[in-house]
Design a protein around this motif. Structure first.
Motif, PDB file in Angstrom:
ATOM      1  N   THR A   1      44.121  31.765  57.814  1.00 30.46           N
ATOM      2  CA  THR A   1      43.732  33.062  56.550  1.00 30.46           C
ATOM      3  C   THR A   1      44.736  33.113  56.678  1.00 30.46           C
ATOM      4  O   THR A   1      45.739  33.629  56.959  1.00 30.46           O
TER       5      THR A   1
ATOM      6  N   SER B   1      44.073  32.380  46.771  1.00 37.41           N
ATOM      7  CA  SER B   1      42.446  31.732  47.017  1.00 37.41           C
ATOM      8  C   SER B   1      43.791  29.954  47.512  1.00 37.41           C
ATOM      9  O   SER B   1      44.675  29.307  46.900  1.00 37.41           O
TER      10      SER B   1
ATOM     11  N   ASN C   1      41.657  27.449  48.425  1.00 36.70           N
ATOM     12  CA  ASN C   1      41.010  26.143  47.601  1.00 36.70           C
ATOM     13  C   ASN C   1      40.372  26.734  46.763  1.00 36.70           C
ATOM     14  O   ASN C   1      39.705  27.959  46.462  1.00 36.70           O
TER      15      ASN C   1
ATOM     16  N   ASP D   1      43.292  22.281  48.024  1.00 41.29           N
ATOM     17  CA  ASP D   1      42.103  23.018  49.334  1.00 41.29           C
ATOM     18  C   ASP D   1      42.660  23.122  50.064  1.00 41.29           C
ATOM     19  O   ASP D   1      43.995  22.150  50.087  1.00 41.29           O
TER      20      ASP D   1
ATOM     21  N   ARG E   1      36.722  26.279  58.980  1.00 38.44           N
ATOM     22  CA  ARG E   1      37.003  27.268  57.539  1.00 38.44           C
ATOM     23  C   ARG E   1      35.894  26.034  56.591  1.00 38.44           C
ATOM     24  O   ARG E   1      35.971  27.597  55.288  1.00 38.44           O
TER      25      ARG E   1
ATOM     26  N   TYR F   1      32.666  28.089  54.690  1.00 34.93           N
ATOM     27  CA  TYR F   1      33.167  29.646  54.408  1.00 34.93           C
ATOM     28  C   TYR F   1      33.465  29.104  52.781  1.00 34.93           C
ATOM     29  O   TYR F   1      33.087  29.564  52.194  1.00 34.93           O
ATOM     30  N   HIS F   2      35.089  28.080  53.213  1.00 34.42           N
ATOM     31  CA  HIS F   2      35.680  28.724  51.917  1.00 34.42           C
ATOM     32  C   HIS F   2      35.275  27.743  51.104  1.00 34.42           C
ATOM     33  O   HIS F   2      35.825  28.090  49.571  1.00 34.42           O
TER      34      HIS F   2
ATOM     35  N   ARG G   1      31.464  28.912  49.253  1.00 37.68           N
ATOM     36  CA  ARG G   1      31.791  30.335  48.305  1.00 37.68           C
ATOM     37  C   ARG G   1      33.029  29.652  46.834  1.00 37.68           C
ATOM     38  O   ARG G   1      32.140  30.100  46.350  1.00 37.68           O
TER      39      ARG G   1
ATOM     40  N   CYS H   1      37.833  30.590  45.878  1.00 39.97           N
ATOM     41  CA  CYS H   1      37.332  31.351  47.389  1.00 39.97           C
ATOM     42  C   CYS H   1      39.120  31.979  47.545  1.00 39.97           C
ATOM     43  O   CYS H   1      39.418  31.638  48.662  1.00 39.97           O
TER      44      CYS H   1
ATOM     45  N   VAL I   1      40.859  34.950  49.115  1.00 39.42           N
ATOM     46  CA  VAL I   1      40.793  36.011  50.807  1.00 39.42           C
ATOM     47  C   VAL I   1      41.876  36.504  51.199  1.00 39.42           C
ATOM     48  O   VAL I   1      42.915  36.113  50.502  1.00 39.42           O
TER      49      VAL I   1
ATOM     50  N   THR J   1      39.227  36.050  58.084  1.00 37.54           N
ATOM     51  CA  THR J   1      38.706  35.988  56.837  1.00 37.54           C
ATOM     52  C   THR J   1      36.774  36.450  57.518  1.00 37.54           C
ATOM     53  O   THR J   1      36.011  37.082  56.891  1.00 37.54           O
TER      54      THR J   1
END
Lengths: 156, 287, 769
Positions: free
Chosen positions: C460, C466, C468, C525, C532, C535-536, C539, C602, C604, C621
């Motif tokens: 995180t 972001s 990615n 990315d 990860r 989720y990442h 999104r 994404c 975060v 995250t």
């Protein structure tokens, strides 16, 4: 030196250096990349192929040793269309993740079912126990082989 | 891999001829499961590899009284052969526990004997079975009992230019039972912490033990014959007696600390595998 | 537009399906690194240090260079002679020279690279490189490295990541603390204080697909093919070192488990390729992988203060991670786990000290959640000791202390989706916790059960950003191309992304195509690590589809001459809501004349606005919670521990591909059985690794496999794509703690060190008698 052998049904005569392993011959000379390499010492089973129907580590055999042999690799097991029932069982039962050990596992399962069409769970574990998979924890592979055993009657 | 010349002789005479001629430049290849790894790692760097795999006369398993094992017979054939399973269950049992099925398909009995790795299962079982090694050289064949064939780890009485042509196992007496027990850390395919073979003959009328032989693997530089096993002869070999013999056998061993455990632990395991092998062998002899 | 962007009906997410590439994998048709070739490719072999620590006096490569078939030899001289090349790399800790400059810092350290027309020639020539070493005292473990007057592995420190703080003049390349409350006060208020030390030795990941690279430097452009898990950071590092643009292409990867998360061969082989003027391929051998990245040695000293009723009041936790000769990876992963070292428990007063220490071992890297796994083993083992001592049921003691939603974690985070209690109940129920244990009539084999609970972070950023993006493009034939930097390493990421994209677009899987891991074809990315991606990247994919939809509607609106607001998305295309007009996706892209594409990010990090109106930091995250319950059988004669059953339950958020999650959990448990029971790297007194070959390094097999019971708690996680979280590592993280506790239950002996090798078990049992 010259080696004559049958690979996936095709008889070939090849000129190779004597230090060529069966694995090198398959991967580098014949571009049959489905046979994999990891430990190069006969332990992991990623390079498993069938020679005269028997599962062997292709990394631990010299090309000269397979003179006259009938070798089956994953490419030879795969039909022109679709998959062999053992392959399909591995797909349907999540018997693979990264896929790197998979050709060797499938060929080992083929050798098992050719020798013993109805193995028990214990027999499967004992036979398949030598091949290493780092992703699945083996449960999916066991389920796949057991599924292939169930279907065994339906294929030749 | 480093380059080398390669020949695949068709006869024992041709093989020993070329080995004699090329001396230390030559390296013998049996099934290859150990040899190819040694070549790859550069542990051996021969000019010439002599692949015995094409020698027809060194193949196969023959039973005529005893068991004549061609050096090229695979470990797997020893494991699966019906005749061996019936008459020499100890050998089949030991063979079935060697490494993995891929290795057993390729590795040869002659290779396992000649390699001299002190923890391999096959030499332990063959030594317990009273096997004799047939050695071929340019001046002909000689025979050496396996108990006496090994000089040290990976070291045998084989002279330069000699090969293992075969192994002869004498016929077993009636009412004999054999068992092989291998103990590993982790998967059974792994190298053993220790193994033991037991071969026991009983008098069916009295149930008394008339012959007993125990050999231990990974127990020293060579397969270790437990002399104490002869102490079972004449008695009824009770569970208590077997325990005592197993404990004494472990003391006869000379294991070394390695990746598979410290010395004291290996001795403990030797005691356990000897006890289990003897118990099982005795049970088989009595049925 | 409202009609078009309304809530999607979930059709693909939630379905169990084999991975998209499974048939090709079963057929052996997937190409991995070792299967790739490039025209005119040469082959490299690395000259490695035989010593753990030595000054390089001289290198003579003249004989090797003169060998027919040798293209070039890269040594420190060639690196120094190239003014356009930076000598040192590492994107979190810049301490690794391309090749050893003044000294070597571990056995297997890279001294030179020989490039030749074929591998055998390169190997033979590598033996001809004559290196003279002046041996230095080596520090082979953390106690040696921290000893008074110990030799320094590095004289200077070059941390890049801002959170990394070395202690000058020592081998500590990073020390950090985290805390809450007042620890001394907490101990003072405790009824009992327990102190333990736990140890875990290094192991190797043993990803079967050997780490490999092909590097090409041509016309001022670098192209690298590699099975690295972090293509974009690698590309940036290559650009920094060589001062030219770099493209990184990742094929399918046959497992990594962290061993491929950081660069160790890509930069040096690129330097060799630049020198060679030809593309160069290098594939590590299995033995070389053991000298490239390993899971580090770990030590944890832990003091815990509790009340008589088992409530934890205080914890002081110091852990040491052996990062080996280079901190390029190990220091930051050690630091990251500060966040989870106290476990999923409410502890009002806590302090954690993390020390990352240089030694002369090979560099360390993460290993499927490292060292959260070892933290979990440590606090869970101590927990069972406390439970037994206080006479409180093990599950009850955990229930009294486990976190719940809305608790504030040691990081200051406001915990959400913290279903730790559910995981505990689910895992224990799955192995039949309350059923009677089988009893061995001979009394030689003892059975026992154990449980462990954990909390796991994901990478995180420190501030809102972001890390990615994804691009989704409507291309020819009406296919949606989903372009992602996620490396397909066997975890099923293509399938999960296709499920997410399909549902976000309301189309079937046949209309989605995944393009992955080519830094020139997909957006940025950070890495495929730390569980990860789902989720990442998930999104980012959803956001990309959200951004693409207005473009498609606009185009359809023009084509159909209808108001965009009156149009709806269908699985086949875009239609007038009343059915009076429609255009398929294929027609749409054909009539527009070029692909329609949009990216999504994404974002975060930053702060979380809690329901209480306060603002909370986001150290992770999402947090993943899990429990493992294991049943073992201990053979008191031989000391063998067999894991009979193992259940793992994890909070996954929405299960995008449920059966895939189960098999990830099975795989994680199965893998960690090895380091728990028998895997361990061993060095002799001379600092030589003695079991780098697989023949001497047994791995788990089908024979050591327990009966698995994978479970998950799938309450949707707010913010996740369709409510999903990541879970790739969690299965393994909880294993050692549960097994150690099960052996404690069976034998009454609490082991403080893994692996639980049979001779250690016997020592423990006899020590107790």
């Amino acid at each position: 030196m010259n080696v004559t052998l049958t690979v996936n049904g095709e008889t070939l005569s090849l000129d190779v250096p004597p230090s060529t392993t069966l694995l090198d011959l398959l991967r580098d000379r014949l571009s049959l990349h489905g046979t994999k390499e990891y430990c190069h010492s006969g332990v992991c089973g990623a390079c498993t192929v069938l020679a005269d129907g028997k599962a062997v580590s292709s990394c631990s055999m010299l090309a000269g040793q397979v003179e006259g042999a009938d070798v089956l690799t994953i490419e030879g097991l795969t039909p022109d269309e679709g998959l062999h029932p053992i392959q399909q069982a591995f797909v349907d039962n999540f018997g693979l993740q990264c896929g790197y050990c998979t050709p060797g596992m499938i060929l080992l399962a083929k050798a098992l079912l050719d020798e013993n069409p109805a193995p028990t769970r214990e027999e499967i574990i004992r036979y398949m126990g030598g091949n290493i998979c780092r992703c699945t924890g083996y449960a999916g592979i066991l389920r796949s082989v057991e599924a292939a055993v169930k279907e065994r009657g339906s294929w030749s | 891999m480093r380059p080398f010349e390669y020949i695949r002789p068709a006869s024992v005479a041709e093989a020993v001829g070329v080995l004699n001629q090329r001396g230390e430049d030559a390296f013998v290849l049996g099934g290859g499961s150990a040899a190819v790894v040694m070549l790859r790692l550069g542990v051996v760097r021969p000019e010439l590899v002599v692949d015995l795999g094409g020698i027809e006369e060194m193949r196969g398993l023959q039973r005529n009284g005893g068991l004549r094992i061609g050096a090229l017979a695979s470990i797997r054939s020893l494991e699966l052969d019906d005749g061996v399973r019936a008459a020499y269950p100890l050998l089949a049992e030991a063979a079935s526990q060697v490494a993995n099925v891929r290795v057993r398909n390729v590795a040869t009995v002659g290779g396992a004997v000649a390699y001299g790795e002190p923890q391999t299962d096959t030499p332990t079982a063959l030594t317990a079975s009273g096997a004799v090694v047939r050695i071929a050289g340019v001046s002909g064949e000689r025979s050496v009992p396996l108990d006496g064939f090994y000089v040290g780890p990976y070291e045998t009485v084989l002279e330069q230019g000699e090969i293992v042509a075969g192994i002869d196992v004498p016929e077993q007496q009636p009412h004999t039972g054999g068992a092989h027990v291998k103990f590993t850390v982790g998967s059974p395919e792994n190298k053993p912490v220790a193994n033991a073979s037991a071969l026991v003959t009983v008098d069916p009328s009295s149930g008394a033990c008339t012959a007993a032989r125990v050999v231990m693997g990974a127990a020293g530089p060579v397969p270790v014959v437990a002399n104490v096993a002869s102490g079972l002869v004449g008695g009824e070999a009770s569970a208590e007696r077997i325990k005592e013999v197993a404990a004494a056998a472990a003391e006869e061993a000379d294991p070394i600390e390695d990746l598979r455990g410290p010395e004291w632990y290996k001795r403990r395991i030797l005691r356990i595998v000897v006890e289990r092998a003897l118990t099982c062998a005795l049970q088989r002899a009595r049925t | 537009m409202c009609a078009a962007t309304g809530p999607n009906v979930t059709r693909l997410v939630g379905q169990s399906m084999p991975s998209l590439e499974a048939p090709d994998k079963a057929a052996g048709r997937i190409e991995y690194m070792a299967d790739l070739t490039v025209p005119n490719m040469a082959h490299a072999k690395v000259v490695r240090s035989p010593l753990p620590h030595a000054r390089i006096v001289s290198i003579d490569a003249s004989e090797a260079r003169a060998m027919p078939g040798v293209v070039c030899v890269l040594t420190r001289d060639e690196v120094r002679a190239d003014p356009e090349v930076e000598e040192v790399y590492g994107f979190v800790y810049r301490d690794a020279p391309l090749v050893a400059m003044d000294k070597v810092r571990h056995q297997g350290d890279i001294v030179a690279v020989v490039v030749a027309d074929d591998v055998d020639t390169a190997e033979a020539a590598a033996e001809l490189v004559d290196v003279e070493y002046e041996e230095l005292p080596a520090v082979m473990n953390v106690p040696q490295a921290l000893a008074e007057g110990a030799v320094q592995v590095h004289e200077e420190f070059f941390p890049i990541a801002p959170e990394l703080r070395p202690i000058e003049g020592t081998n500590v390349c990073h020390h950090a603390t985290i805390g809450c409350g007042d620890v001394e006060q907490g101990f003072a208020e405790s009824d009992f204080v327990y102190e333990d030390e736990f140890l875990a030795p290094p192991v190797q990941h043993c990803a079967l697909d050997l780490h490999a690279v092909i590097s090409q430097v041509e016309d001022g452009q670098i192209t690298v093919w590699t099975n690295c898990q972090s293509p974009f950071p690698l590309g940036r590092e290559l650009e920094r070192i060589f001062k030219m643009p770099a493209r990184v292409i990742i094929p399918y990867v046959g497992g990594g488990f962290g061993s491929k998360s950081r660069d160790r061969i890509e930069c040096v082989i690129t330097a060799a390729a630049k020198l060679a003027g030809r593309p160069v391929r290098y594939i590590l051998t299995q033995e070389e992988t053991f000298m490239t990245f390993i899971r580090p040695a770990y030590r944890n000293r832990m003091r815990t203060g509790v009340k008589r009723d088992g409530t934890i009041v205080a914890r002081h936790n110091e852990f040491w991670v052996d990062v080996g000769g280079y901190a390029i990876s190990g220091a930051r992963s050690a630091n990251n786990t500060l966040k989870v070292a106290t476990g999923p428990y409410r502890i009002p007063n806590a302090r954690v000290d993390c020390y990352a220490v240089y030694t002369n071992k090979p560099p360390s890297s993460p290993y499927r959640g490292l060292p959260t796994t070892q933290h979990t083993m440590s606090y869970e083992a101590q927990f069972d000791r406390i439970a037994r001592d206080l006479g409180i049921d093990r599950l009850e003691l955990r229930r009294r202390n486990l976190v719940r939603d809305g608790d504030i974690h040691i990081t200051g985070d406001y915990l959400r989706s913290a279903h730790s209690h559910e995981c505990l109940e689910q895992a224990t129920e799955a192995i039949g916790w309350n059923e009677p244990l089988p009893v061995d009539p001979e009394g030689k084999k003892l059975r026992g059960r154990g449980v462990s609970c954990t909390i796991k972070y994901t990478l995180t950023p420190a501030r809102e950003m972001s890390e990615n993006s994804a691009e989704v493009a409507l291309v020819e034939d009406g296919v949606f191309e989903v372009r992602i930097g996620t490396v397909n390493i066997g975890q099923g990421s293509d399938t999960v992304m296709a499920q997410i994209a399909g549902d976000a677009l309301s189309v079937g899987l046949e209309s989605v195509r995944i393009v992955h891991s080519d830094t020139y074809r997909v957006p940025v990315d950070s890495s495929t690590t730390a569980s990860r991606s789902t989720y990442h990247m998930g999104r980012a994919v959803v956001e990309a589809t959200d951004n693409l939809k207005p473009q498609m509607l606009e185009a359809a609106s023009q084509l159909l001459e209808r108001e965009a607001a009156s149009l709806v998305f269908t699985p086949e295309g875009i239609a007038q809501a009343d059915g009076s007009a429609n255009v398929t996706y294929g027609e749409l892209v054909e009539r527009v004349g070029s692909p329609l594409a949009a990216t999504g990010d994404c974002v975060v990090g930053g702060m979380y606005a809690g329901p209480d109106g306060k603002s909370y930091p986001i150290a992770s995250t999402f947090w993943t919670f899990a429990s493992c319950a294991a049943e073992v059988e201990v053979d008191t004669e031989t000391g063998t521990v067999r894991v009979v059953k193992a259940a793992a339950s994890a909070t996954t958020g929405t299960a995008v591909n449920p059966h895939s999650i189960e098999t990830q959990l099975e795989g994680g448990i199965g893998q960690e059985i090895g380091p728990t029971l028998f895997e361990q790297l061993v060095w002799d007194d001379g600092g030589q690794l003695i079991n780098a070959a697989l023949l001497d390094y047994p791995l788990p097999t089908m024979e050591t496999m327990p009966e698995y019971a994978p479970r998950f708690v799938d309450h949707p996680f707010e913010g996740g794509p369709f409510g999903a979280k990541g879970m790739g590592e969690i299965g393994s993280v909880v294993v050692p703690g549960a097994v150690v506790n099960a052996v404690y239950d069976a034998t009454g002996v609490l082991f403080h060190e893994v692996p639980l090798t049979p001779h250690k078990i016997i020592e423990g049992l006899e020590g107790q008698r």
